[in-house]
Design a protein around this motif. Structure first.
Motif, PDB file in Angstrom:
ATOM      1  N   LEU A 183       0.837  -1.203   0.000  1.00  0.00           N
ATOM      2  CA  LEU A 183       0.000   0.000   0.000  1.00  0.00           C
ATOM      3  C   LEU A 183       0.873   1.255   0.000  1.00  0.00           C
ATOM      4  CD1 LEU A 183      -3.139   0.195   0.138  1.00  0.00           C
ATOM      5  CD2 LEU A 183      -2.882   0.706   2.575  1.00  0.00           C
ATOM      6  N   PRO A 184       0.674   2.180  -0.954  1.00  0.00           N
ATOM      7  CA  PRO A 184       1.487   3.402  -1.001  1.00  0.00           C
ATOM      8  C   PRO A 184       1.273   4.275   0.246  1.00  0.00           C
ATOM      9  CG  PRO A 184       0.256   3.090  -3.045  1.00  0.00           C
ATOM     10  CD  PRO A 184      -0.296   2.113  -2.055  1.00  0.00           C
ATOM     11  N   PRO A 185       2.243   5.127   0.577  1.00  0.00           N
ATOM     12  CA  PRO A 185       2.127   5.983   1.770  1.00  0.00           C
ATOM     13  C   PRO A 185       0.867   6.837   1.788  1.00  0.00           C
ATOM     14  CG  PRO A 185       4.367   6.033   0.955  1.00  0.00           C
ATOM     15  CD  PRO A 185       3.570   5.264  -0.057  1.00  0.00           C
ATOM     16  N   LYS A 186       0.506   7.427   0.644  1.00  0.00           N
ATOM     17  CA  LYS A 186      -0.664   8.315   0.604  1.00  0.00           C
ATOM     18  C   LYS A 186      -1.945   7.554   0.952  1.00  0.00           C
ATOM     19  CE  LYS A 186      -2.807  11.831  -2.374  1.00  0.00           C
ATOM     20  NZ  LYS A 186      -4.190  11.452  -2.112  1.00  0.00           N
ATOM     21  N   VAL A 187      -2.087   6.344   0.426  1.00  0.00           N
ATOM     22  CA  VAL A 187      -3.284   5.544   0.705  1.00  0.00           C
ATOM     23  C   VAL A 187      -3.233   5.012   2.138  1.00  0.00           C
ATOM     24  CG1 VAL A 187      -4.703   3.608  -0.057  1.00  0.00           C
ATOM     25  CG2 VAL A 187      -3.405   4.928  -1.727  1.00  0.00           C
ATOM     26  N   ILE A 227       0.494   4.521  12.923  1.00  0.00           N
ATOM     27  CA  ILE A 227       0.205   5.081  11.609  1.00  0.00           C
ATOM     28  C   ILE A 227       1.380   5.852  11.036  1.00  0.00           C
ATOM     29  CG2 ILE A 227      -0.938   7.156  12.557  1.00  0.00           C
ATOM     30  CD1 ILE A 227      -2.807   7.034  10.084  1.00  0.00           C
ATOM     31  N   ARG A 228       2.093   6.591  11.861  1.00  0.00           N
ATOM     32  CA  ARG A 228       3.220   7.366  11.324  1.00  0.00           C
ATOM     33  C   ARG A 228       4.294   6.438  10.767  1.00  0.00           C
ATOM     34  NH1 ARG A 228       1.185  10.175  15.760  1.00  0.00           N
ATOM     35  NH2 ARG A 228       0.936  12.444  15.509  1.00  0.00           N
ATOM     36  N   THR A 229       4.573   5.350  11.482  1.00  0.00           N
ATOM     37  CA  THR A 229       5.565   4.384  10.996  1.00  0.00           C
ATOM     38  C   THR A 229       5.076   3.677   9.746  1.00  0.00           C
ATOM     39  OG1 THR A 229       6.355   4.013  13.252  1.00  0.00           O
ATOM     40  CG2 THR A 229       6.910   2.336  11.613  1.00  0.00           C
ATOM     41  N   ALA A 230       3.801   3.288   9.725  1.00  0.00           N
ATOM     42  CA  ALA A 230       3.254   2.605   8.544  1.00  0.00           C
ATOM     43  C   ALA A 230       3.337   3.487   7.297  1.00  0.00           C
ATOM     44  CB  ALA A 230       1.810   2.186   8.794  1.00  0.00           C
ATOM     45  N   VAL A 231       3.157   4.785   7.482  1.00  0.00           N
ATOM     46  CA  VAL A 231       3.227   5.714   6.352  1.00  0.00           C
ATOM     47  C   VAL A 231       4.673   5.912   5.906  1.00  0.00           C
ATOM     48  CG1 VAL A 231       2.875   8.117   5.644  1.00  0.00           C
ATOM     49  CG2 VAL A 231       1.072   6.906   6.893  1.00  0.00           C
ATOM     50  N   SER A 232       5.585   6.077   6.847  1.00  0.00           N
ATOM     51  CA  SER A 232       6.979   6.375   6.498  1.00  0.00           C
ATOM     52  C   SER A 232       7.777   5.131   6.120  1.00  0.00           C
ATOM     53  CB  SER A 232       7.673   7.089   7.661  1.00  0.00           C
ATOM     54  OG  SER A 232       7.727   6.250   8.815  1.00  0.00           O
ATOM     55  N   ASN A 233       7.374   3.960   6.649  1.00  0.00           N
ATOM     56  CA  ASN A 233       8.080   2.708   6.367  1.00  0.00           C
ATOM     57  C   ASN A 233       7.065   1.580   6.225  1.00  0.00           C
ATOM     58  OD1 ASN A 233       9.820   0.557   6.129  1.00  0.00           O
ATOM     59  ND2 ASN A 233      10.439   0.555   8.288  1.00  0.00           N
ATOM     60  N   GLN A 238       5.422  -4.841  12.201  1.00  0.00           N
ATOM     61  CA  GLN A 238       4.645  -4.563  13.411  1.00  0.00           C
ATOM     62  C   GLN A 238       3.661  -3.417  13.182  1.00  0.00           C
ATOM     63  OE1 GLN A 238       4.783  -6.493  16.339  1.00  0.00           O
ATOM     64  NE2 GLN A 238       2.852  -5.380  16.549  1.00  0.00           N
ATOM     65  N   ALA A 239       4.115  -2.365  12.489  1.00  0.00           N
ATOM     66  CA  ALA A 239       3.220  -1.240  12.226  1.00  0.00           C
ATOM     67  C   ALA A 239       2.048  -1.676  11.355  1.00  0.00           C
ATOM     68  CB  ALA A 239       3.986  -0.104  11.560  1.00  0.00           C
ATOM     69  N   ARG A 240       2.324  -2.465  10.331  1.00  0.00           N
ATOM     70  CA  ARG A 240       1.255  -2.944   9.462  1.00  0.00           C
ATOM     71  C   ARG A 240       0.292  -3.856  10.224  1.00  0.00           C
ATOM     72  NH1 ARG A 240       0.419   0.120   4.960  1.00  0.00           N
ATOM     73  NH2 ARG A 240       2.254   0.225   3.608  1.00  0.00           N
TER      74      ARG A 240
END
Length: 391
Positions: A183-187, A227-233, A238-240
């Motif tokens: 999933l891309p960062p924006k989505v 959410i911040r980690t999932a977006v940046s990485n 674990q974030a996902r």
């Protein structure tokens, strides 16, 4: 006072849970299966993880990809007609909320007569009376919660409406965070804040219960801290995983307690300006919560704490103000525009947005503070100016 809690019949969650798909399909004695998915997911081969093992087991599979974000009514009408005409005996949805909503719609209304428009909540004249086809929903985003709700959302000319009935509940939900890695960062950001909004609105809803409260607060904890980690990485397992669980819990929370003002005001933004639903919720979240803050100070203090902040030595009022500020900061941190201007919405559109939002009476009724037409306009104006105001 007694409470009704509705849950989907079967759910599989956690990394690798897609491995249960064949076992679940085998339960239904189906032969011809329609897979409804986003065209991008077919293009990158993600749908092969669903289709290949079923084809190897002897099932006749067909992939339908006429899915678009914020699907208009015409897309729903076409899919339902296609499902009826081709006599499928199971539907599987894989993708974001649009694909899952359309799958629920196709599975149920294929067993009914008439048009999809006949079953819309605001204007329809027909009622859902049959269960329809067995359905399995497999989200590839962590946001909509569609896999555990009984709602299918469709875009109309300037707003949105829904088809809703418990028959739209999936027979099986498979929530595998491994499917969200691409999933891309924006989505990731938009769907993630969508899930957070589900949890926040469920917690402050007039229909909240101790069970929906527990689901909502845990969802807020998981999403806020990942959410911040999932977006940046996006590769962070674990974030996902935390986002996946958070979205699932938020879906269960808002399905049982309902959403309110944020969603009521978000629908017209999606309808008139074709802004993604998650972005529409995100840009409005701090402004709606700031406006209604006085009506739910204690609950906003709880949300502030669930987001990971200490409220020691803070009054409920102080904590509620900080909660609004942190919600605004979170939206900005994941790079979603924090004003309506950021989505190229002009000030002269605020009246038409207000007129459409007022019609979302089913959703507005759950707000802890009644939101009348002048209140709704004031919130839109605050979101346009980028300045939180309160009643």
């Amino acid at each position: 006072m007694s409470e009704k809690i509705t849950l989907p019949p079967v759910s599989y969650t956690g990394w690798g849970s897609l491995s249960y798909l064949l076992e679940e399909v085998n339960r239904f004695n189906s032969k011809k299966i329609l897979v409804i998915t986003d065209p991008f997911l077919k293009e990158i081969g993600l749908t092969n993880q669903v289709v290949s093992p079923l084809e190897e087991a002897g099932y006749v599979m067909e992939i339908y990809t006429e899915v678009v974000p914020e699907p208009p009514l015409a897309i729903g009408e076409k899919l339902v007609a296609y499902t009826r005409d081709n006599e499928f005996d199971m539907v599987i949805g894989i993708g974001g909320g649009s694909a899952l909503d359309l799958t629920k719609l196709a599975g149920v209304l294929a067993a009914h007569d008439g048009n999809v428009a006949d079953y819309l909540n605001l204007t329809g004249t027909k009622k859902v009376t049959k269960k329809g086809l067995p359905s399995i929903l497999i989200p590839t985003t962590s946001g909509t919660g569609s896999e555990v709700t009984n709602i299918s959302v469709l875009s109309l000319e300037t707003t949105k409406d829904v088809v809703t009935h418990d028959y739209l509940l999936a027979d099986v939900a498979i929530v595998d965070p491994a499917l969200t890695i691409s999933l891309p960062p924006k989505v990731t950001a938009a769907t993630g804040v969508d899930a957070l909004t589900h949890a926040v609105e469920a917690y402050i809803s007039k229909n909240a219960s101790p069970i929906s409260d527990a689901l909502a607060l845990q969802a807020i904890r998981l999403i806020s801290n990942s959410i911040r980690t999932a977006v940046s990485n996006g590769e962070d397992k674990q974030a996902r995983t935390d986002m996946s669980y958070g979205s699932y819990l938020a879906g269960l929370a808002f399905f049982n307690a309902g959403v309110a003002g944020v969603h009521a005001l978000a629908y017209p933004i999606g309808g008139q300006f074709h802004v993604a639903h998650g972005d529409s919720n995100a840009v409005l979240l701090p402004y709606v919560m700031g406006y209604i803050r006085q009506s739910c100070e204690k609950r906003m203090k709880d949300i502030f704490e669930a987001m990971g902040f200490s409220s020691t030595n803070l009054s409920q009022e102080e904590a509620s103000y900080k909660c609004v500020a942190e919600l605004k900061r979170l939206v900005e941190d994941v790079n979603i525009p924090s004003t309506l201007k950021g989505f190229n919405i002009t000030e002269d559109a605020l009246d038409s947005l207000t007129n459409d939002a007022v019609e979302q009476k089913r959703i507005l009724a759950r707000s802890p503070m009644p939101l009348l037409k002048e209140d709704i306009y004031t919130i839109y104006k605050a979101a346009f100016d980028g300045v939180v105001v309160e009643k």
